[in-house]
Write a protein that holds these residues in place. Structure first.
Motif, PDB file in Angstrom:
ATOM      1  N   GLU A  66       0.708  -1.256  -0.047  1.00 46.48           N
ATOM      2  CA  GLU A  66      -0.021  -0.081   0.154  1.00 46.48           C
ATOM      3  C   GLU A  66       0.779   1.129  -0.087  1.00 46.48           C
ATOM      4  O   GLU A  66       0.638   2.294  -0.563  1.00 46.48           O
ATOM      5  N   ASP A  67       2.063   1.204   0.658  1.00 45.74           N
ATOM      6  CA  ASP A  67       2.935   2.405   0.660  1.00 45.74           C
ATOM      7  C   ASP A  67       4.327   2.295   0.271  1.00 45.74           C
ATOM      8  O   ASP A  67       4.768   1.574   1.108  1.00 45.74           O
ATOM      9  N   ALA A  68       4.682   2.464  -0.979  1.00 49.52           N
ATOM     10  CA  ALA A  68       6.109   2.079  -1.365  1.00 49.52           C
ATOM     11  C   ALA A  68       7.094   2.980  -0.717  1.00 49.52           C
ATOM     12  O   ALA A  68       8.034   2.612  -0.798  1.00 49.52           O
ATOM     13  N   LYS A  69       6.648   3.974  -0.180  1.00 51.81           N
ATOM     14  CA  LYS A  69       7.654   4.799   0.506  1.00 51.81           C
ATOM     15  C   LYS A  69       8.213   3.986   2.003  1.00 51.81           C
ATOM     16  O   LYS A  69       9.157   4.020   2.102  1.00 51.81           O
ATOM     17  N   ASP A  70       7.041   3.470   2.619  1.00 50.08           N
ATOM     18  CA  ASP A  70       7.573   2.470   3.709  1.00 50.08           C
ATOM     19  C   ASP A  70       8.265   1.280   3.309  1.00 50.08           C
ATOM     20  O   ASP A  70       8.991   0.826   4.042  1.00 50.08           O
ATOM     21  N   CYS A  71       7.786   0.762   2.276  1.00 51.74           N
ATOM     22  CA  CYS A  71       8.301  -0.472   1.697  1.00 51.74           C
ATOM     23  C   CYS A  71       8.940  -0.626   0.231  1.00 51.74           C
ATOM     24  O   CYS A  71       8.074  -0.676  -0.518  1.00 51.74           O
ATOM     25  N   PRO A  72       9.999   0.237  -0.093  1.00 51.12           N
ATOM     26  CA  PRO A  72      10.243   0.537  -1.405  1.00 51.12           C
ATOM     27  C   PRO A  72      10.214  -0.814  -2.325  1.00 51.12           C
ATOM     28  O   PRO A  72      10.315  -0.756  -3.482  1.00 51.12           O
ATOM     29  N   ARG A  73      10.819  -2.013  -1.694  1.00 50.44           N
ATOM     30  CA  ARG A  73      11.111  -3.381  -2.342  1.00 50.44           C
ATOM     31  C   ARG A  73      10.557  -4.620  -1.558  1.00 50.44           C
ATOM     32  O   ARG A  73      10.922  -4.431  -0.448  1.00 50.44           O
ATOM     33  N   TYR A  74       9.823  -5.276  -1.884  1.00 51.31           N
ATOM     34  CA  TYR A  74       9.127  -6.496  -1.340  1.00 51.31           C
ATOM     35  C   TYR A  74       9.425  -7.727  -2.526  1.00 51.31           C
ATOM     36  O   TYR A  74       8.722  -7.419  -3.216  1.00 51.31           O
ATOM     37  N   ALA A  75      10.007  -8.824  -1.917  1.00 42.90           N
ATOM     38  CA  ALA A  75      10.113 -10.007  -2.629  1.00 42.90           C
ATOM     39  C   ALA A  75       9.840 -11.031  -2.032  1.00 42.90           C
ATOM     40  O   ALA A  75       9.706 -11.204  -0.662  1.00 42.90           O
ATOM     41  N   GLY A  76       9.268 -12.074  -2.555  1.00 45.36           N
ATOM     42  CA  GLY A  76       9.046 -13.565  -1.881  1.00 45.36           C
ATOM     43  C   GLY A  76       8.928 -14.503  -2.790  1.00 45.36           C
ATOM     44  O   GLY A  76       8.608 -14.255  -3.999  1.00 45.36           O
ATOM     45  N   LEU A  77       8.691 -15.695  -2.319  1.00 42.63           N
ATOM     46  CA  LEU A  77       8.346 -16.935  -3.058  1.00 42.63           C
ATOM     47  C   LEU A  77       7.897 -18.065  -1.864  1.00 42.63           C
ATOM     48  O   LEU A  77       8.073 -17.895  -0.965  1.00 42.63           O
ATOM     49  N   THR A  78       7.102 -18.980  -2.800  1.00 43.51           N
ATOM     50  CA  THR A  78       6.554 -20.227  -1.841  1.00 43.51           C
ATOM     51  C   THR A  78       7.583 -21.273  -2.130  1.00 43.51           C
ATOM     52  O   THR A  78       7.979 -21.407  -3.239  1.00 43.51           O
ATOM     53  N   ILE A  79       7.683 -22.148  -0.994  1.00 41.58           N
ATOM     54  CA  ILE A  79       8.493 -23.501  -0.998  1.00 41.58           C
ATOM     55  C   ILE A  79       7.353 -24.536  -0.524  1.00 41.58           C
ATOM     56  O   ILE A  79       6.922 -24.298   0.826  1.00 41.58           O
ATOM     57  N   SER A  80       7.081 -25.607  -1.262  1.00 39.65           N
ATOM     58  CA  SER A  80       6.006 -26.479  -0.705  1.00 39.65           C
ATOM     59  C   SER A  80       6.922 -27.957  -0.305  1.00 39.65           C
ATOM     60  O   SER A  80       8.082 -28.203  -0.913  1.00 39.65           O
ATOM     61  N   ASN A  81       6.111 -28.547   0.496  1.00 35.07           N
ATOM     62  CA  ASN A  81       6.389 -30.001   0.828  1.00 35.07           C
ATOM     63  C   ASN A  81       7.653 -30.101   1.396  1.00 35.07           C
ATOM     64  O   ASN A  81       8.533 -30.905   1.313  1.00 35.07           O
ATOM     65  N   ILE A  82       8.014 -29.073   2.313  1.00 34.89           N
ATOM     66  CA  ILE A  82       9.111 -29.168   3.047  1.00 34.89           C
ATOM     67  C   ILE A  82       8.933 -30.124   4.420  1.00 34.89           C
ATOM     68  O   ILE A  82       7.872 -30.317   4.696  1.00 34.89           O
ATOM     69  N   LYS A  83      10.141 -30.480   5.103  1.00 38.91           N
ATOM     70  CA  LYS A  83       9.957 -31.115   6.109  1.00 38.91           C
ATOM     71  C   LYS A  83      10.890 -30.303   7.377  1.00 38.91           C
ATOM     72  O   LYS A  83      11.952 -30.204   7.233  1.00 38.91           O
ATOM     73  N   VAL A  84       9.992 -29.807   8.306  1.00 41.36           N
ATOM     74  CA  VAL A  84      10.678 -28.785   9.311  1.00 41.36           C
ATOM     75  C   VAL A  84      11.317 -29.731  10.441  1.00 41.36           C
ATOM     76  O   VAL A  84      10.736 -30.678  10.679  1.00 41.36           O
ATOM     77  N   GLY A  85      12.720 -29.568  10.889  1.00 46.82           N
ATOM     78  CA  GLY A  85      13.332 -30.350  11.674  1.00 46.82           C
ATOM     79  C   GLY A  85      14.637 -29.756  12.152  1.00 46.82           C
ATOM     80  O   GLY A  85      14.876 -28.740  11.809  1.00 46.82           O
ATOM     81  N   PRO A  86      15.339 -30.360  12.817  1.00 44.01           N
ATOM     82  CA  PRO A  86      16.628 -29.839  13.483  1.00 44.01           C
ATOM     83  C   PRO A  86      17.634 -29.711  12.014  1.00 44.01           C
ATOM     84  O   PRO A  86      17.428 -30.273  11.252  1.00 44.01           O
ATOM     85  N   SER A  87      18.472 -28.497  12.383  1.00 50.14           N
ATOM     86  CA  SER A  87      19.321 -28.404  11.180  1.00 50.14           C
ATOM     87  C   SER A  87      20.644 -29.183  11.355  1.00 50.14           C
ATOM     88  O   SER A  87      20.669 -29.753  12.408  1.00 50.14           O
ATOM     89  N   PRO A  88      21.424 -29.277  10.180  1.00 45.81           N
ATOM     90  CA  PRO A  88      22.467 -30.071  10.199  1.00 45.81           C
ATOM     91  C   PRO A  88      23.574 -29.451  11.108  1.00 45.81           C
ATOM     92  O   PRO A  88      23.399 -28.462  11.133  1.00 45.81           O
ATOM     93  N   GLU A  89      24.517 -30.109  11.498  1.00 47.05           N
ATOM     94  CA  GLU A  89      25.666 -29.959  12.196  1.00 47.05           C
ATOM     95  C   GLU A  89      26.325 -28.468  11.888  1.00 47.05           C
ATOM     96  O   GLU A  89      26.486 -27.861  12.771  1.00 47.05           O
ATOM     97  N   TRP A  90      26.777 -28.630  10.778  1.00 44.08           N
ATOM     98  CA  TRP A  90      27.572 -27.490  10.290  1.00 44.08           C
ATOM     99  C   TRP A  90      26.569 -25.965  10.458  1.00 44.08           C
ATOM    100  O   TRP A  90      27.250 -24.965  10.858  1.00 44.08           O
ATOM    101  N   LEU A  91      25.369 -25.997  10.248  1.00 48.76           N
ATOM    102  CA  LEU A  91      24.758 -24.947  10.430  1.00 48.76           C
ATOM    103  C   LEU A  91      24.395 -24.633  12.008  1.00 48.76           C
ATOM    104  O   LEU A  91      24.466 -23.369  12.434  1.00 48.76           O
ATOM    105  N   GLN A  92      24.158 -25.710  12.916  1.00 51.40           N
ATOM    106  CA  GLN A  92      24.111 -25.326  14.204  1.00 51.40           C
ATOM    107  C   GLN A  92      25.305 -24.783  14.633  1.00 51.40           C
ATOM    108  O   GLN A  92      25.228 -23.919  15.621  1.00 51.40           O
ATOM    109  N   ASN A  93      26.409 -25.110  14.448  1.00 48.16           N
ATOM    110  CA  ASN A  93      27.528 -24.949  14.740  1.00 48.16           C
ATOM    111  C   ASN A  93      27.863 -23.299  14.237  1.00 48.16           C
ATOM    112  O   ASN A  93      28.335 -22.606  15.003  1.00 48.16           O
TER     113      ASN A  93
END
Length: 803
Positions: free
Chosen positions: A216-243
């Protein structure tokens, strides 16, 4: 802000030691305030090696034990083992004598030479949980490896370790609030190429779940981007990412949220993931909601909007406070299977205002309110999508939405070479000026003999004027390379007095002496046996004296504890049993690359608080007597009250650990009898040892007097019934947060635990002192303050208010 050295090397290759990198960054304006080491396994399994069981025989005096000999490379050592699966010929993991292990869910302990049921044991054959590698304790780890005996276990398990820089980021350097931002400076300082992570593998798998977006207001939000990702499985992260996250002081949550945090700290672009199934009609609206609209944030607190906050909404309600904090109902959970991933550029002004209104300071708001890179959202979105697909599965199920109606242009700045020389005070060749600016991704165009046009990318929000360009040249060229002339003077500069540590120590000594303490000065040389038998000092950190005068004075002390206890013993043996001592002194530690010295302050309290008389009997000292002294000392130094944690570890029976942020500043508690007996002290001793060098850094100068308020103070009392495990410190923090500036003091005047209240509960009788220095408090204001306190106690610790 923290950055990991290993991750910086992924952006820009370098072999320079951490100390050199720290020096370069500090000289260029990114001051490195400290360096810590992160290890995926605490201690890095130092002293733990690969060994081979040479013999394995039943223990003569214990049915369940076996006596083994193990080849650890340098020697064959006897080890008594109780694991049922130990056998001859196995490759095993051996903790040698002196190694410190940090088991999963347990306290760290040091391996010592021992005699078990009459058999000597020089080490331990380890199970998975004892090494901190997992939770299994079914038996020892048996390895399938050809590595030679004596190989460090850290090499076999490929443990991760990295130095972590703590950078004191100035408000103008928003561009450096990420690993890539720091790497850009290193690119210029080291004259190396910068490598960005590739997003070439990004692809849209299908368009089965598109999301429509309206801004509604491009002054407060000059750029807005996004996408959808389906069929994911949420769970713990791999060790490298946790570290990665743990090294930066963050707690892993789940793979999707962890990836958004990874991108934030890697590229400086905050992202937010919405549970797509909670977004009504798959439609996103970026707008402001009416004043007094209720919004429940992720921390489950209801907040009343003022109508000035930018919100991310669906067709029914708000989903997220844009750039600040997510909403409870749209957050990613273990049940989430589809997400909408947001990557935006928000106006710093609207984020700053929303953050201040609600007192919310997050990693995202920290960056948005200072200014992020408007050219980064789509790149960061692709990078995050690639990682999510790799770690959490799923497919990109929409095209990228990228609303950017009015692209933000680069800054164009006219610069004169003569002005550069004049402001820096030294002639710098034009070719070098051009080279420095190009290395900082500032284009030099329209060049003439007099000057040029500088094209600055919009992520450099602090470089908008000619003077800013000149500062960029100077900080990379090096302040130290601009020498002062003999005729220059700095007498006109304002005086900025530095902290005088000697004055702080003197005033602290005055305070302690005024409270009845006597100062002692003890020898820095001490007995090696203290480190061997104390259970908390480390033999390998002893600084040994080469030309010892005696074995009793063979090492430098690691703590002021034992030399102080010797003074106590000397006095107690001469019938002086009521003692209050303090000492300023150094502690010494041996490290791999040299030695470390720390300044400590130790305090001892033992015997009776006051001598017996006809008025009252003698009263022995108690823990609050010493802790009150510590509180008064911190108050005198203008150091904010530390975080406290109850501990039960050597050398104490019980104690409080005091911390400021991530830094431990000391411990206060009752010494265990095992420790006091090492110095022949046979009565209870309360002891505090504080890191004086850290306190001096944290001190805001000696506390000055305040004018006494002419408006009256008001006292109100409350009785809370709470769980026994909840400490007064937790209650105090809630009170200070909810009570605001009016709350001057909180005290406990009664504590009850008994059969008149529910089992597992206790009752606190608390006094609250309210005062306004500008006016007399009205009954209405007092009632509002107390109601706010009661609601906070009920909500945050489940307190029952006894009325």
């Amino acid at each position: 802000m923290k950055v990991a050295i290993n991750r910086l090397k992924d952006f820009i290759p370098f072999d320079e030691p951490t100390s050199k990198i720290s020096e370069l960054l500090t000289q260029s304006g990114l001051e490195v305030e400290g360096v810590d080491t992160f290890e995926s396994i605490p201690g890095g399994l130092r002293g733990v090696v690969i060994g081979e069981v040479m013999t394995c025989e039943p223990h003569a005096n214990a049915d369940r034990l076996k006596v083994t000999t193990v080849d650890i490379g340098t020697e064959v050592v006897p080890i008594v083992c109780g694991a049922p699966n130990v056998d001859k010929g196995q490759k095993v993991v051996v903790a040698t004598v002196g190694a410190e292990l940090s088991p999963k869910g347990g306290e760290a302990f040091t391996i010592k030479k021992a005699k078990i049921r009459g058999e000597v044991s020089q080490g331990m054959i380890c199970a998975e949980d004892e090494l901190g590698l997992g939770k299994s304790h079914d038996g020892i780890m048996v390895l399938d490896t050809d590595l030679p005996n004596g190989t460090p276990a850290s090499e076999y398990f490929e443990l991760e370790a990295t130095d972590v820089l703590e950078i004191g980021l100035t408000p103008n350097r928003a561009d450096a609030a990420s690993h890539i931002g720091v790497a850009r400076d290193l690119k210029a300082l080291l004259k190396r190429d910068l490598t960005l992570p590739s997003v070439e593998d990004f692809k849209v798998d299908n368009t089965s779940r598109p999301v429509s977006v309206e801004v509604e207001d491009a002054k407060d939000c000059p750029r807005y981007a996004g996408l959808t990702i389906s069929n994911i499985k949420v769970g713990p992260s791999p060790e490298w990412l946790q570290n990665y996250l743990k090294a930066l002081g963050l707690e892993p949550i789940n793979n999707v949220v962890d990836i958004t945090n990874f991108i934030l700290h890697d590229l400086g672009q905050p992202l937010h993931a919405f549970d797509l199934d909670q977004v009504a009609n798959d439609k996103i609206l970026v707008k402001k909601l009416p004043k007094d609209t209720a919004f429940i944030t992720l921390d489950e607190k209801e907040r009343k909007l003022r109508g000035e906050e930018l919100m991310i909404c669906d067709e029914n309600h708000g989903l997220c406070m844009a750039g600040i904090f997510g909403g409870k109902d749209s957050g990613v959970t273990d049940r989430t299977t589809s997400i909408f991933l947001e990557s935006a550029y928000f106006s710093p002004d609207v984020i700053r205002k929303g953050s201040q209104i609600h007192g919310l300071k997050t990693d995202a708001s920290f960056r948005f309110e200072r200014g992020t890179d408007p050219n980064m959202p789509v790149f960061a979105l692709k990078r995050a999508a690639i990682l999510i697909k790799k770690i959490a599965g799923g497919e990109v199920s929409s095209d990228i939405v990228d609303l950017y109606p009015q692209p933000i242009e680069d800054f164009k700045i006219n610069v004169k070479y003569a002005h550069i020389d004049r402001l820096i005070g030294k002639h710098i060749p034009q070719e070098l000026v051009d080279e420095i600016l190009e290395s900082l991704e500032i284009k030099v165009t329209e060049k003439t003999e007099e000057g040029f046009m500088a094209i600055v990318k919009p992520y450099r929000v602090d470089v908008t004027r000619e003077a800013d360009i000149i500062e960029e040249v100077l900080r990379i060229y090096g302040f130290e390379n601009v020498l002062l002339s003999d005729t220059y003077q700095a007498g006109f500069l304002a005086e900025h007095p530095a902290k005088d540590s000697n004055k702080l120590q003197y005033r602290t000594s005055e305070l302690l002496s005024g409270m009845g303490f006597h100062e002692i000065m003890t020898n820095s040389l001490t007995k090696p046996i203290y480190a061997e038998k104390s259970g908390f000092l480390k033999n390998e950190e002893n600084v040994e004296i080469y030309n010892k005068l005696s074995e009793d004075l063979g090492v430098m002390r690691q703590s002021l504890l034992f030399t102080g206890l010797e003074v106590l013993a000397h006095n107690i043996n001469r019938r002086q049993k009521d003692l209050k001592f303090f000492e300023f002194g150094a502690a010494y530690f041996k490290e791999d690359d040299g030695y470390r010295e720390e300044k400590h302050l130790a305090m001892f309290l033992t015997g009776d608080k006051s001598a017996e008389s006809w008025l009252e009997p003698a009263k022995p000292v108690r823990f609050p007597d010493l802790y009150t002294v510590v509180e008064r000392l911190l108050d005198k130094l203008n150091v904010k009250m530390p975080e406290v944690e109850i501990i039960h570890e050597a050398p104490f029976d019980y104690a409080l650990k005091l911390s400021l942020g991530k830094k431990e500043i000391g411990k206060v508690g009752l010494l265990s009898s095992k420790i006091t007996k090492l110095s022949d002290v046979k009565q209870e001793v309360l002891y505090a040892e504080l890191r004086w060098d850290i306190l001096v850094k944290k001190a805001a100068g000696l506390k000055k007097y305040n004018e006494i308020s002419k408006f009256p103070e008001v006292r109100r009392d409350l009785s809370l019934v709470i769980d026994k495990e909840i400490s007064f410190d937790s209650v105090r923090k809630i009170a200070e947060k909810s009570g605001g500036k009016l709350l001057k003091h909180i005290g406990v005047f009664d504590v009850y635990q008994g059969d008149k209240i529910e089992s597992g509960k206790k009752a606190y009788a608390l006094s609250f002192y309210l005062q306004d220095n500008a006016k007399t408090l009205t009954d209405k204001i007092i009632e509002q303050s107390m109601n706010r306190l009661m609601k906070s106690f009920e909500k945050e610790i489940g307190a029952l208010i006894r009325k």
